[in-house]
Scaffold this active site. Structure first.
Site, PDB file in Angstrom:
ATOM      1  N   THR A  69       0.832  -1.193   0.000  1.00  0.00           N
ATOM      2  CA  THR A  69       0.000   0.000   0.000  1.00  0.00           C
ATOM      3  C   THR A  69       0.869   1.247   0.000  1.00  0.00           C
ATOM      4  O   THR A  69       0.609   2.208  -0.724  1.00  0.00           O
ATOM      5  CB  THR A  69      -0.940  -0.011   1.209  1.00  0.00           C
ATOM      6  OG1 THR A  69      -1.857  -1.106   1.063  1.00  0.00           O
ATOM      7  CG2 THR A  69      -1.738   1.281   1.316  1.00  0.00           C
ATOM      8  N   GLN A 183       0.792  -9.074  -7.010  1.00  0.00           N
ATOM      9  CA  GLN A 183       0.314 -10.432  -7.237  1.00  0.00           C
ATOM     10  C   GLN A 183       1.171 -11.184  -8.263  1.00  0.00           C
ATOM     11  O   GLN A 183       1.026 -12.389  -8.421  1.00  0.00           O
ATOM     12  CB  GLN A 183      -1.144 -10.407  -7.722  1.00  0.00           C
ATOM     13  CG  GLN A 183      -2.127  -9.859  -6.708  1.00  0.00           C
ATOM     14  CD  GLN A 183      -2.339 -10.788  -5.528  1.00  0.00           C
ATOM     15  OE1 GLN A 183      -2.066 -11.993  -5.585  1.00  0.00           O
ATOM     16  NE2 GLN A 183      -2.821 -10.235  -4.419  1.00  0.00           N
ATOM     17  N   HIS A 205       4.639 -10.226   1.842  1.00  0.00           N
ATOM     18  CA  HIS A 205       3.814 -11.303   2.399  1.00  0.00           C
ATOM     19  C   HIS A 205       2.996 -12.064   1.358  1.00  0.00           C
ATOM     20  O   HIS A 205       2.340 -13.033   1.696  1.00  0.00           O
ATOM     21  CB  HIS A 205       2.913 -10.757   3.511  1.00  0.00           C
ATOM     22  CG  HIS A 205       1.770  -9.928   3.030  1.00  0.00           C
ATOM     23  ND1 HIS A 205       0.473 -10.369   3.115  1.00  0.00           N
ATOM     24  CD2 HIS A 205       1.720  -8.706   2.457  1.00  0.00           C
ATOM     25  CE1 HIS A 205      -0.329  -9.430   2.625  1.00  0.00           C
ATOM     26  NE2 HIS A 205       0.407  -8.423   2.221  1.00  0.00           N
ATOM     27  N   CYS A 329     -16.241  -3.438   3.244  1.00  0.00           N
ATOM     28  CA  CYS A 329     -16.073  -2.075   3.741  1.00  0.00           C
ATOM     29  C   CYS A 329     -15.496  -2.132   5.146  1.00  0.00           C
ATOM     30  O   CYS A 329     -15.308  -3.192   5.720  1.00  0.00           O
ATOM     31  CB  CYS A 329     -17.406  -1.336   3.734  1.00  0.00           C
ATOM     32  SG  CYS A 329     -18.494  -1.792   5.095  1.00  0.00           S
TER      33      CYS A 329
END
Lengths: 391, 357
Positions: A69, A183, A205, A329
């Site tokens: 991220t 990925q 990870h 969410c």
């Protein structure tokens, strides 16, 4: 337990875990000038060289980060800011409709808070981007595009994108091209230099390394404005004390994953193909999502017509089978996948989907367990979904 | 037996789930997401539909070691509870949304889905007793008793319900939560209506129904004694906030006696005019034994936490009639009348119906 969610996170490789523990026992801040600091720095730099070597980058192009991220945010926002600072009218971002939220939400944030324009690239029914669409976008707006970002392989449906072609189109217009390869690394061949991309995200990870450590490969000629300010580590682009143990373990895992990629992919793809075939036999009306050929070897993604994915997940979880519905969410409510919606699926089909992902610890027994539990789960989930009476 | 524990994030449902685990059930926790936009609902300790509540529920499930999921019931909740709430006020009635949520969501939409998915029953943290005899009884804690808002449940719904807390007081539940290491042990009780963020029911209704100015009329003289901006903002029995222009001739306070949506009129009068000694109600549910063929003597309760009065109740098709032994003030259409049979082992819910007039 049958763990069929390796795309969420996969077990650490023994050698990565051992490298982590051994390094974490050593004291030393890689920025310190004394012997302990020099030892830590050496570990970091050796790791940088290992990562660079197997991914086709120069060591100086490897920026260690706190994970995928952060790398995605640094690439999207950092390159946008730097390019716009160089020329104020360069305030357009081009992205695909099927990105992970780490890219999607960063792009949305730029639109909402930085006045960025966004050009969204559509995908076809298999989730595949068309380089010609990028060419048209850049022909129309290329002069004002700060950065193009498109993932190497989709985390939900497993479709592998024509990244080199896309990067070549961006290069024709001199626009930096970032790809989220989280990925892809270890699953398909990934070579930073050969692909022609300017920036590439990888994280630990998903390939047998620790959580919370990753890298952004950033070409030397591409500037990025930092997200984090401080001690000036990592080319001044990413401040913060280096996580020596995490970086060492990450490098061990990246090296093992990339070097073992072919053998791994052949093994996992064979198991995946068996899973797909047996799911189709067990539930004939199932829809197999994503590109049938250009896809990640461990990914099987289905829609189960007449079911809700979250009901199926609950039922399979109760039988010890771990899989994924895609995103939820912050409150934990399952959302219809934006990836499937972008592929033209309707809301019901998007909500009826489940992802099974295999990895380095997967066995035929995992597939057996899934097939044993699936028909009854589908039956029950259908009955539950039938209660959703239209008002 | 596989059971589904509805976990609001509060202390009651957490302890109820814990007791179900201890009783040997195979328990799965589910938090119901009822808000379309969680930020608009009550925050923190007071509500039942916020992000914080969902996290509290998840933590309780972690401590109990049970699977936990969030079920999105926002659309159903909106249609069956929130919209119904607004429509009932617009029709001059006074709804009870907690009762409606039990009837339509927790023991209908959730229970039906649970059964379809292979669960045998739903466990909730309601304070009421439901024993092997299948009879719904008041909680041992009279202050926390929720049998009134459960009385609407049918036999089929009760047969698939488990209320583990009915034999405990709230204080005992809190102490047990602390003993079990549940962080919600000290969480304040929820109050009021979960979907009205600031507790301002009038404002909530005004936003949805708009301003509708009309007259406030004195029942005795027929004179217009004031004006209002929407008849839906009043409840039968209400005294405060009438803003009357003229005091009553006798100087005594006046109360809302009735609301007439057709003419948008609020009628006020003295306290004794509020007194009612017969109640008619519709859509009766009878779970405390065989449906009575003739009049029966029992006790009735006419609103949540309201007084209990002796009455003669009879059923007639889809109607229920009650003759009250002593007059009651402030009986509002839309509320439930619940009939109880006094019992030393906990007063038994016989049945309920919705008050029509």
């Amino acid at each position: 337990m049958a763990y069929l969610d390796h795309a969420a996170t996969t077990p650490m490789l023994d050698e990565a875990l051992e490298a982590y523990v051994a390094t974490a026992r050593e004291v030393g801040n890689a920025s310190s000038l004394h012997a302990a600091g020099r030892r830590a720095r050496r570990r970091v730099e050796e790791s940088r060289e290992r990562v660079a070597a197997v991914l086709g980058a120069r060591p100086s192009e490897v920026i260690f980060t706190g994970g995928g991220t952060e790398s995605d945010n640094l690439a999207v926002k950092g390159v946008f800011w730097a390019r716009r600072a160089a020329r104020a009218d360069r305030n357009r971002v081009v992205s695909s409709a099927v990105e992970h939220h780490a890219v999607l939400d960063a792009v949305d944030w730029l639109a909402g808070h930085e006045g960025a324009e966004v050009g969204w690239l559509p995908v076809d029914a298999a989730g595949r981007l068309d380089p010609e669409r990028l060419r048209a976008e850049l022909a129309a707006h290329g002069d004002r595009v700060a950065v193009v970002t498109a993932m190497w392989a989709n985390n939900e449906v497993g479709t592998v994108q024509p990244v080199a072609e896309l990067a070549a189109v961006a290069a024709e217009h001199g626009v930096p091209f970032h790809t989220d390869a989280i990925q892809a690394v270890g699953q398909v061949p990934v070579d930073f230099a050969a692909s022609g991309v300017s920036a590439l995200t990888v994280t630990g990870h998903k390939l047998g390394g620790p959580t919370g450590v990753g890298a952004l490969l950033l070409a030397r000629d591409v500037a990025a404005t930092p997200l984090l300010h401080g001690g000036g580590q990592e080319r001044d682009v990413r401040s913060g004390t280096l996580d020596t143990a995490g970086i060492v373990a990450f490098a061990v895992a990246v090296e093992a994953a990339v070097k073992g990629q072919q053998e791994y992919a052949a093994h996992v793809a064979a198991l995946r193909d068996e899973l797909v075939e047996r799911v189709r036999q067990a539930v004939p009306e199932v829809i197999f999502n994503g590109d049938p050929v250009d896809r990640l070897p461990g990914n099987a993604h289905f829609s189960f017509p007449g079911c809700e994915g979250d009901a199926l997940l609950l039922l399979l979880d109760a039988q010890g089978i771990a899989c994924s519905t895609g995103s939820a969410c912050s409150a934990g409510v399952a959302q219809p996948s934006h990836v499937l919606l972008a592929m033209g699926a309707d809301d019901d089909r998007a909500r009826s989907s489940l992802r099974f992902t295999l990895g380095h610890t997967s066995t035929r027994e995992d597939v057996d367990a899934l097939i044993a539990a699936l028909p009854a789960a589908v039956d029950r989930a259908r009955r539950a979904a039938a209660l959703r009476t239209p008002r | 037996m596989r059971v589904l524990a509805a976990m609001s994030g509060g202390v009651d449902s957490a302890v109820a789930a814990a007791r179900a685990v201890q009783a040997g059930y195979d328990v799965t926790g589910v938090h119901l997401a009822l808000a379309r936009n969680p930020q608009t609902y009550r925050t923190g300790a007071r509500g039942c539909c916020t992000l914080e509540d969902s996290r509290d529920a998840r933590r309780a499930a972690d401590v109990l070691g049970i699977p936990f999921y969030v079920w999105d019931m926002a659309d159903r909740f909106h249609a069956d509870v929130v919209d119904d709430f607004v429509a009932e006020y617009a029709a001059g009635r006074t709804p009870n949304p907690c009762l409606r949520c039990n009837e339509k969501i927790k023991f209908a939409a959730v229970l039906d889905r649970a059964v379809a998915l292979g669960f045998d029953a739903v466990v909730t943290g309601h304070h009421a007793r439901l024993g092997a005899d299948g009879l719904l009884r008041r909680s041992v804690d009279p202050a926390k008793d929720q049998s009134y808002v459960l009385a609407v449940l049918t036999r089929a719904q009760l047969d698939r319900s488990i209320f583990p807390l009915g034999d405990s007081t709230k204080a005992e539940v809190r102490a047990e939560a602390a003993r079990r290491g549940l962080a919600v042990a000290d969480k304040p009780d929820s109050h009021d209506i979960c979907f009205i963020a600031d507790g301002d029911t009038r404002g909530f209704l005004a936003q949805r129904l708009g301003e509708a100015p009309g007259e406030v009329v004195d029942a005795l003289t027929g004179a217009v004694v004031g004006s209002h901006s929407g008849a839906y903002q009043y409840t039968v029995g209400q005294r405060r906030g009438l803003h009357l222009d003229r005091p009553a001739p006798d100087g005594r306070p006046r109360y809302v006696l009735s609301i007439t949506p057709v003419t948008n009129t609020v009628t006020v009068g003295p306290a004794e005019a509020l007194e009612v000694d017969r109640v008619r109600a519709v859509r009766p549910v009878w779970t405390g034994g065989a449906r009575p063929g003739g009049p029966i003597e029992c006790e009735v309760q006419l609103r949540a936490h309201g007084d209990v009065v002796p009455a003669t109740v009879s059923l007639d098709g889809d109607a229920l009639h009650a003759e009250l032994r002593r007059p009651v003030r402030g009986v509002a259409a839309g509320q439930a009348i619940v009939a109880y049979r006094p019992d030393p082992a906990g007063d038994v819910v016989l049945g309920s119906a919705t008050i029509s007039d």
